[in-house]
Design a protein around this motif. Sequence first.
Motif, PDB file in Angstrom:
ATOM      1  N   ALA A 148       2.395   3.804   2.640  1.00 51.85           N
ATOM      2  CA  ALA A 148       1.370   4.807   2.965  1.00 51.85           C
ATOM      3  C   ALA A 148       1.504   5.388   4.373  1.00 51.85           C
ATOM      4  O   ALA A 148       1.499   4.665   5.364  1.00 51.85           O
ATOM      5  CB  ALA A 148      -0.014   4.189   2.805  1.00 51.85           C
ATOM      6  N   GLY A 149       1.582   6.731   4.433  1.00 50.87           N
ATOM      7  CA  GLY A 149       1.839   7.394   5.715  1.00 50.87           C
ATOM      8  C   GLY A 149       0.601   7.793   6.499  1.00 50.87           C
ATOM      9  O   GLY A 149       0.723   8.399   7.565  1.00 50.87           O
ATOM     10  N   ASN A 150      -0.586   7.480   5.985  1.00 52.36           N
ATOM     11  CA  ASN A 150      -1.863   7.874   6.609  1.00 52.36           C
ATOM     12  C   ASN A 150      -1.799   7.830   8.146  1.00 52.36           C
ATOM     13  O   ASN A 150      -1.747   6.764   8.750  1.00 52.36           O
ATOM     14  CB  ASN A 150      -2.966   6.942   6.097  1.00 52.36           C
ATOM     15  CG  ASN A 150      -4.349   7.461   6.415  1.00 52.36           C
ATOM     16  OD1 ASN A 150      -4.542   8.127   7.421  1.00 52.36           O
ATOM     17  ND2 ASN A 150      -5.296   7.170   5.542  1.00 52.36           N
ATOM     18  N   ILE A 204       0.836  -1.210   0.000  1.00 52.64           N
ATOM     19  CA  ILE A 204       0.000   0.000   0.000  1.00 52.64           C
ATOM     20  C   ILE A 204       0.868   1.256   0.000  1.00 52.64           C
ATOM     21  O   ILE A 204       1.573   1.545   0.961  1.00 52.64           O
ATOM     22  CB  ILE A 204      -1.009   0.045   1.161  1.00 52.64           C
ATOM     23  CG1 ILE A 204      -1.809  -1.277   1.146  1.00 52.64           C
ATOM     24  CG2 ILE A 204      -1.903   1.269   1.004  1.00 52.64           C
ATOM     25  CD1 ILE A 204      -3.110  -1.243   1.874  1.00 52.64           C
ATOM     26  N   VAL A 205       0.798   1.971  -1.076  1.00 48.98           N
ATOM     27  CA  VAL A 205       1.612   3.179  -1.237  1.00 48.98           C
ATOM     28  C   VAL A 205       0.835   4.439  -0.869  1.00 48.98           C
ATOM     29  O   VAL A 205       1.369   5.342  -0.242  1.00 48.98           O
ATOM     30  CB  VAL A 205       2.183   3.261  -2.672  1.00 48.98           C
ATOM     31  CG1 VAL A 205       2.649   4.665  -3.005  1.00 48.98           C
ATOM     32  CG2 VAL A 205       3.340   2.265  -2.823  1.00 48.98           C
ATOM     33  N   SER A 206      -0.440   4.492  -1.244  1.00 49.75           N
ATOM     34  CA  SER A 206      -1.176   5.742  -1.073  1.00 49.75           C
ATOM     35  C   SER A 206      -1.975   5.764   0.231  1.00 49.75           C
ATOM     36  O   SER A 206      -2.630   4.772   0.605  1.00 49.75           O
ATOM     37  CB  SER A 206      -2.124   5.919  -2.262  1.00 49.75           C
ATOM     38  OG  SER A 206      -3.272   6.621  -1.884  1.00 49.75           O
ATOM     39  N   SER A 207      -1.958   6.915   0.901  1.00 46.15           N
ATOM     40  CA  SER A 207      -2.745   7.089   2.130  1.00 46.15           C
ATOM     41  C   SER A 207      -4.236   6.900   1.856  1.00 46.15           C
ATOM     42  O   SER A 207      -4.973   6.399   2.704  1.00 46.15           O
ATOM     43  CB  SER A 207      -2.526   8.500   2.699  1.00 46.15           C
ATOM     44  OG  SER A 207      -1.283   8.595   3.342  1.00 46.15           O
ATOM     45  N   GLY A 208      -4.680   7.296   0.658  1.00 51.36           N
ATOM     46  CA  GLY A 208      -6.091   7.133   0.301  1.00 51.36           C
ATOM     47  C   GLY A 208      -6.460   5.659   0.218  1.00 51.36           C
ATOM     48  O   GLY A 208      -7.524   5.227   0.668  1.00 51.36           O
ATOM     49  N   GLY A 264      10.742  14.604   1.980  1.00 53.47           N
ATOM     50  CA  GLY A 264      11.871  14.168   1.150  1.00 53.47           C
ATOM     51  C   GLY A 264      11.553  13.295  -0.040  1.00 53.47           C
ATOM     52  O   GLY A 264      12.419  13.054  -0.888  1.00 53.47           O
ATOM     53  N   PHE A 265      10.305  12.833  -0.168  1.00 56.32           N
ATOM     54  CA  PHE A 265       9.918  12.055  -1.355  1.00 56.32           C
ATOM     55  C   PHE A 265      10.065  12.909  -2.614  1.00 56.32           C
ATOM     56  O   PHE A 265      10.140  12.402  -3.719  1.00 56.32           O
ATOM     57  CB  PHE A 265       8.462  11.587  -1.230  1.00 56.32           C
ATOM     58  CG  PHE A 265       8.151  10.990   0.109  1.00 56.32           C
ATOM     59  CD1 PHE A 265       8.597   9.715   0.416  1.00 56.32           C
ATOM     60  CD2 PHE A 265       7.471  11.710   1.077  1.00 56.32           C
ATOM     61  CE1 PHE A 265       8.348   9.168   1.665  1.00 56.32           C
ATOM     62  CE2 PHE A 265       7.214  11.173   2.326  1.00 56.32           C
ATOM     63  CZ  PHE A 265       7.656   9.894   2.621  1.00 56.32           C
ATOM     64  N   LEU A 266      10.077  14.226  -2.413  1.00 56.91           N
ATOM     65  CA  LEU A 266      10.169  15.174  -3.527  1.00 56.91           C
ATOM     66  C   LEU A 266      11.403  14.900  -4.389  1.00 56.91           C
ATOM     67  O   LEU A 266      11.340  15.001  -5.616  1.00 56.91           O
ATOM     68  CB  LEU A 266      10.247  16.602  -2.954  1.00 56.91           C
ATOM     69  CG  LEU A 266      10.249  17.742  -3.954  1.00 56.91           C
ATOM     70  CD1 LEU A 266       8.933  17.767  -4.728  1.00 56.91           C
ATOM     71  CD2 LEU A 266      10.465  19.084  -3.258  1.00 56.91           C
ATOM     72  N   TYR A 323       5.153  16.277  -2.899  1.00 60.31           N
ATOM     73  CA  TYR A 323       4.856  15.598  -4.163  1.00 60.31           C
ATOM     74  C   TYR A 323       5.723  14.351  -4.211  1.00 60.31           C
ATOM     75  O   TYR A 323       6.837  14.341  -3.677  1.00 60.31           O
ATOM     76  CB  TYR A 323       5.140  16.487  -5.387  1.00 60.31           C
ATOM     77  CG  TYR A 323       4.123  17.595  -5.529  1.00 60.31           C
ATOM     78  CD1 TYR A 323       2.827  17.320  -5.951  1.00 60.31           C
ATOM     79  CD2 TYR A 323       4.459  18.916  -5.207  1.00 60.31           C
ATOM     80  CE1 TYR A 323       1.876  18.335  -6.039  1.00 60.31           C
ATOM     81  CE2 TYR A 323       3.511  19.931  -5.297  1.00 60.31           C
ATOM     82  CZ  TYR A 323       2.219  19.620  -5.714  1.00 60.31           C
ATOM     83  OH  TYR A 323       1.276  20.612  -5.793  1.00 60.31           O
ATOM     84  N   ALA A 324       5.218  13.313  -4.856  1.00 61.43           N
ATOM     85  CA  ALA A 324       5.984  12.072  -4.936  1.00 61.43           C
ATOM     86  C   ALA A 324       5.790  11.452  -6.323  1.00 61.43           C
ATOM     87  O   ALA A 324       4.857  11.816  -7.051  1.00 61.43           O
ATOM     88  CB  ALA A 324       5.524  11.102  -3.852  1.00 61.43           C
ATOM     89  N   GLY A 325       6.676  10.528  -6.678  1.00 64.18           N
ATOM     90  CA  GLY A 325       6.543   9.787  -7.934  1.00 64.18           C
ATOM     91  C   GLY A 325       6.567  10.708  -9.140  1.00 64.18           C
ATOM     92  O   GLY A 325       7.284  11.714  -9.181  1.00 64.18           O
ATOM     93  N   ASP A 339      -3.701  16.976  -3.775  1.00 60.21           N
ATOM     94  CA  ASP A 339      -4.952  17.114  -3.032  1.00 60.21           C
ATOM     95  C   ASP A 339      -5.549  15.744  -2.692  1.00 60.21           C
ATOM     96  O   ASP A 339      -6.489  15.287  -3.333  1.00 60.21           O
ATOM     97  CB  ASP A 339      -5.936  17.946  -3.866  1.00 60.21           C
ATOM     98  CG  ASP A 339      -7.169  18.334  -3.079  1.00 60.21           C
ATOM     99  OD1 ASP A 339      -7.200  18.088  -1.861  1.00 60.21           O
ATOM    100  OD2 ASP A 339      -8.106  18.880  -3.696  1.00 60.21           O
ATOM    101  N   TYR A 340      -4.970  15.094  -1.693  1.00 58.28           N
ATOM    102  CA  TYR A 340      -5.582  13.881  -1.132  1.00 58.28           C
ATOM    103  C   TYR A 340      -5.012  13.711   0.272  1.00 58.28           C
ATOM    104  O   TYR A 340      -4.213  14.541   0.718  1.00 58.28           O
ATOM    105  CB  TYR A 340      -5.361  12.659  -2.044  1.00 58.28           C
ATOM    106  CG  TYR A 340      -3.999  12.014  -1.986  1.00 58.28           C
ATOM    107  CD1 TYR A 340      -2.873  12.611  -2.561  1.00 58.28           C
ATOM    108  CD2 TYR A 340      -3.822  10.778  -1.352  1.00 58.28           C
ATOM    109  CE1 TYR A 340      -1.629  12.003  -2.505  1.00 58.28           C
ATOM    110  CE2 TYR A 340      -2.589  10.162  -1.306  1.00 58.28           C
ATOM    111  CZ  TYR A 340      -1.492  10.776  -1.876  1.00 58.28           C
ATOM    112  OH  TYR A 340      -0.265  10.171  -1.824  1.00 58.28           O
ATOM    113  N   ALA A 341      -5.432  12.655   0.959  1.00 52.20           N
ATOM    114  CA  ALA A 341      -5.120  12.503   2.394  1.00 52.20           C
ATOM    115  C   ALA A 341      -3.655  12.791   2.731  1.00 52.20           C
ATOM    116  O   ALA A 341      -3.358  13.538   3.671  1.00 52.20           O
ATOM    117  CB  ALA A 341      -5.503  11.104   2.855  1.00 52.20           C
TER     118      ALA A 341
HETATM  119  C1  PHB Z   1       0.981   8.428   0.732  1.00 50.63           C
HETATM  120  O1  PHB Z   1      -0.027   8.536   0.020  1.00 50.63           O
HETATM  121  O2  PHB Z   1       0.904   8.178   1.956  1.00 50.63           O
HETATM  122  C2  PHB Z   1       2.324   8.589   0.121  1.00 50.63           C
HETATM  123  C3  PHB Z   1       2.525   8.326  -1.223  1.00 50.63           C
HETATM  124  C4  PHB Z   1       3.791   8.473  -1.769  1.00 50.63           C
HETATM  125  C5  PHB Z   1       4.848   8.873  -0.979  1.00 50.63           C
HETATM  126  C6  PHB Z   1       4.653   9.144   0.357  1.00 50.63           C
HETATM  127  C7  PHB Z   1       3.380   9.014   0.915  1.00 50.63           C
HETATM  128  O3  PHB Z   1       6.071   8.991  -1.505  1.00 50.63           O
END
Ligand code: PHB
Length: 391
Positions: free
Chosen positions: A122-124, A97-101, A250-252, A223-225, A168-170
């Motif tokens: 995911a850091g949620n 699971i990568v995305s908090s959403g 730092g994912f930036l 921002y990531a990816g 614009d998401y969690a």
């Molecule tokens: C997240 O959605 O929690 C998320 C996604 C990509 C990242 C970091 C956090 O690099």
Amino acid sequence: MKKLTQTAAAALIAALGTSSAYAEEIKVGLLLPYSGVYASLGNEIEAGFRLGLETFGGETDDTFEIVTEDTEVKPPVALGKAKKLVLQDEVDVMVGIVSSGVLGAVRDFVDGAKVPLIVANAGNDEATGEACSAYITRLSFSNQQVNRPMGQHLYDQGVRKVFTMASDYAAGHQMIGAFAEAFEAAGGEIVGQEFTPFQKTQDFGPYMANAQASGADAVYVFYAGGEAISFVKQYDSFGLKADLPLYGAGFLTSPLYVNAEGPAAIGVIAALHYVPTIENEANSVFVEAFKAQNDRAPSEFAVHGYDAARALVMASAGGASDREALATALSKTSFDGPRGATSIDPATNNIVQPIYVYETVANENGEGLTQKVLATLPATADPANGCSLAN
Ligand code: PHB
């Protein structure tokens, strides 16, 4: 968990003289994005996970079978895939699971099905806070963890007014929220904010114009990816970098794609729980093994997979033989790994780890970019926010 064949098990029992030697085949469902803006992150987590199983797998008699599913970074799709892994494939544990959403969308199903989930990105914050579960253990980071320390750090650097931008998401809201709270508590002011449509924004120009007109001393972003690559390049070509220093989670400027950003990333200062230039023994071993397989340094996403595999092997080696026992054992994980001292907070099942402030700089040999660690901030457990798993 599937037992080994009777003959194999009998041979093991005869050799070791105890039935606790029953080796199991643990079925692992990797729930990751293999398409969409986070596809490269999913592949990197899988590479780290497989390397982790190769490296530590010998510490348990159990064997691991992997089934993969693509979340596509779409919460409803991901929930369907999680159900498929549990109900059809009958996995013993899910990893990913990568995305908090996506994590928010699968949380109730995982908790209700009582299948352990090792969160490998995911850091949620809620998943290890108000919506925590005994079945969810996070081996990656939380959104607040990597952003909170940057509030004080920027203030200490003399920055007083900040403009923020994020997807614009969690995750974007939680990361910017944690940064802004700490920056304001230190005495700074947030002079403007933009949340850009997630997975849909191609042109960040209009938002950057607002940052430029805001009177800020600096810009702070998440921002990531694929979005991080576009953002960092556009920030430079828009001409903002010279006037408004760029900071962020730092994912930036992740080592996974910083070379695709190129010189535009030089000078960006950000915080993360892992960069490949951290100096410790476990990291040297990890970086060398990863480079041997991939011909480049690992990123934070690779270490999430690697450490998730290590935690799973430790739980299995400790004798966990069903889903509940696995979940319990995972929540007691602790080791010195590539990121330094790494442990799970038993109150929330969230990771506790140091945070590194780093600057992206040109490599001394003139080839590509690297991460210069500017500060190491001590590990702090996140607030439990009503979660109390330890008893
Ligand atoms: C997240 O959605 O929690 C998320 C996604 C990509 C990242 C970091 C956090 O690099």
